[in-house]
Design a protein around this motif. Structure first.
Motif, PDB file in Angstrom:
ATOM      1  N   LEU A   1      61.147  26.053  19.146  1.00  0.00           N
ATOM      2  CA  LEU A   1      59.763  25.733  19.485  1.00  0.00           C
ATOM      3  C   LEU A   1      59.654  24.605  20.498  1.00  0.00           C
ATOM      4  N   GLU A   2      60.693  23.746  20.606  1.00  0.00           N
ATOM      5  CA  GLU A   2      60.666  22.689  21.619  1.00  0.00           C
ATOM      6  C   GLU A   2      61.094  23.205  22.995  1.00  0.00           C
ATOM      7  N   HIS A   3      61.334  24.523  23.088  1.00  0.00           N
ATOM      8  CA  HIS A   3      61.709  25.118  24.376  1.00  0.00           C
ATOM      9  C   HIS A   3      60.644  26.067  24.924  1.00  0.00           C
ATOM     10  N   VAL A   4      59.673  26.474  24.122  1.00  0.00           N
ATOM     11  CA  VAL A   4      58.705  27.474  24.573  1.00  0.00           C
ATOM     12  C   VAL A   4      57.509  26.798  25.241  1.00  0.00           C
ATOM     13  N   THR A   5      57.019  27.413  26.301  1.00  0.00           N
ATOM     14  CA  THR A   5      55.855  26.867  26.993  1.00  0.00           C
ATOM     15  C   THR A   5      54.546  27.375  26.400  1.00  0.00           C
ATOM     16  N   ASP A   6      54.607  28.423  25.597  1.00  0.00           N
ATOM     17  CA  ASP A   6      53.420  28.945  24.910  1.00  0.00           C
ATOM     18  C   ASP A   6      53.692  28.876  23.404  1.00  0.00           C
ATOM     19  N   ARG A   7      53.541  27.673  22.854  1.00  0.00           N
ATOM     20  CA  ARG A   7      53.817  27.520  21.427  1.00  0.00           C
ATOM     21  C   ARG A   7      52.814  28.276  20.549  1.00  0.00           C
ATOM     22  N   PRO A   8      51.491  28.215  20.821  1.00  0.00           N
ATOM     23  CA  PRO A   8      50.569  28.997  19.991  1.00  0.00           C
ATOM     24  C   PRO A   8      50.883  30.491  20.010  1.00  0.00           C
ATOM     25  N   GLY A   9      51.245  31.017  21.187  1.00  0.00           N
ATOM     26  CA  GLY A   9      51.599  32.433  21.267  1.00  0.00           C
ATOM     27  C   GLY A   9      52.855  32.756  20.486  1.00  0.00           C
ATOM     28  N   THR A  10      53.819  31.848  20.496  1.00  0.00           N
ATOM     29  CA  THR A  10      55.056  32.048  19.738  1.00  0.00           C
ATOM     30  C   THR A  10      54.775  32.025  18.248  1.00  0.00           C
ATOM     31  N   VAL A  11      53.988  31.052  17.794  1.00  0.00           N
ATOM     32  CA  VAL A  11      53.642  30.982  16.365  1.00  0.00           C
ATOM     33  C   VAL A  11      52.895  32.240  15.935  1.00  0.00           C
ATOM     34  N   ALA A  12      51.994  32.717  16.786  1.00  0.00           N
ATOM     35  CA  ALA A  12      51.253  33.940  16.455  1.00  0.00           C
ATOM     36  C   ALA A  12      52.197  35.126  16.275  1.00  0.00           C
ATOM     37  N   GLU A  13      53.219  35.238  17.133  1.00  0.00           N
ATOM     38  CA  GLU A  13      54.176  36.334  17.013  1.00  0.00           C
ATOM     39  C   GLU A  13      55.049  36.181  15.769  1.00  0.00           C
ATOM     40  N   VAL A  14      55.467  34.966  15.467  1.00  0.00           N
ATOM     41  CA  VAL A  14      56.227  34.723  14.229  1.00  0.00           C
ATOM     42  C   VAL A  14      55.442  35.252  13.035  1.00  0.00           C
ATOM     43  N   CYS A  15      54.174  34.905  12.975  1.00  0.00           N
ATOM     44  CA  CYS A  15      53.353  35.293  11.819  1.00  0.00           C
ATOM     45  C   CYS A  15      53.019  36.780  11.835  1.00  0.00           C
ATOM     46  N   ARG A  16      52.891  37.359  13.020  1.00  0.00           N
ATOM     47  CA  ARG A  16      52.588  38.798  13.109  1.00  0.00           C
ATOM     48  C   ARG A  16      53.706  39.645  12.530  1.00  0.00           C
ATOM     49  N   ILE A  17      54.948  39.291  12.830  1.00  0.00           N
ATOM     50  CA  ILE A  17      56.059  40.139  12.372  1.00  0.00           C
ATOM     51  C   ILE A  17      56.476  39.830  10.937  1.00  0.00           C
ATOM     52  N   LEU A  18      55.921  38.763  10.345  1.00  0.00           N
ATOM     53  CA  LEU A  18      56.289  38.367   8.986  1.00  0.00           C
ATOM     54  C   LEU A  18      55.482  39.177   7.973  1.00  0.00           C
ATOM     55  N   ARG A  19      56.168  39.808   7.046  1.00  0.00           N
ATOM     56  CA  ARG A  19      55.479  40.611   6.038  1.00  0.00           C
ATOM     57  C   ARG A  19      54.728  39.703   5.071  1.00  0.00           C
ATOM     58  N   PRO A  20      53.659  40.188   4.433  1.00  0.00           N
ATOM     59  CA  PRO A  20      52.977  39.385   3.415  1.00  0.00           C
ATOM     60  C   PRO A  20      53.959  38.918   2.347  1.00  0.00           C
TER      61      PRO A  20
END
Length: 236
Positions: free
Chosen positions: A117-136
């Protein structure tokens, strides 16, 4: 061999340093220690066929820490040379941008985002993708660098100038991550993230700096001003 001069946080640096991933005395040794600590947060697979998605997997340093836990280990990275090494350590490689993952919604039982996360320029977009692919009910485990003056001093002014330390220019301090901000970003996507500090064991670190042998186990600490871990579950 003289390394090419690259801009800070340039992904091409990982190709330049491809031979360092698995060297216990190399420039990525601390990444291996951090990966081992992250792996301790991953429980045994909750079901047959469970999937662990390892974002920013690099050379696959998380693999030894989760071997035998029952997951199919999928590693995502942009660096081909790193993915080739990850494949050799049992990781299924996927070359992709972490803000546009070619993975299905809810496919992952565990998502690891270690030193990413300290390397990405779009942290909100990265967090959104992490949560999207994570199952309930799925688990996310992260570690990253804090957005503090102390962290910038240690990670840039000290570590990058230390013989055998972090590669020069590997980090952009403008991308370091405030833990409260990160917790809030995960909460917006239904993941309650708990954070704690992490540091190398002092005796082990001093021994490694002098001898370049052994390891410095990473241990929890109350302070989140330099390096910290996070663990969270997506709401059912």
């Amino acid at each position: 061999m003289r390394m090419p001069t690259r801009p800070r946080n340039d992904v091409r640096q990982y190709d330049d340093l491809a031979g360092e991933w698995w060297r216990p005395d190399g420039r990525f040794a601390m990444l291996a220690w951090i990966a081992a600590a992250r792996g301790r947060l991953v429980p045994p697979a909750p079901r047959p066929g469970a999937i662990l998605v390892d974002l920013g997997c690099g050379g696959g340093l998380l693999a030894p820490a989760v071997a035998g836990k029952g997951y199919r280990h999928v590693g995502v990275d942009l660096v081909r040379s790193a993915l080739e090494q990850a494949r050799a350590h049992g990781v299924t490689p996927v070359r992709a941008d972490v803000t546009r993952l070619p993975l299905a919604d809810g496919c992952a039982d565990v998502v690891s985002a270690g030193e990413l996360l300290e390397h990405v320029t779009d942290r909100p977009g990265t967090v959104a993708e992490v949560c999207r692919i994570l199952r309930p009910g799925g688990l996310v485990v992260i570690d990253t660098l804090a957005d503090t003056a102390l962290c910038r001093f240690l990670a840039i002014s000290v570590a990058e100038r230390m013989p055998g330390g972090a590669p020069r220019g590997i980090h952009d301090p403008d991308l370091f991550v405030d833990p409260a901000v990160l917790t809030a970003e995960f909460a917006r996507h239904g993941v309650a993230l708990r954070t704690r500090g992490l540091r190398p064991q002092v005796r082990g670190l001093l021994r490694w700096l002098v001898t370049r042998r052994g390891t410095a186990p990473m241990v929890p600490t109350w302070s989140k001003t330099v390096l910290y871990q996070g663990v969270g579950r997506r709401l059912e």
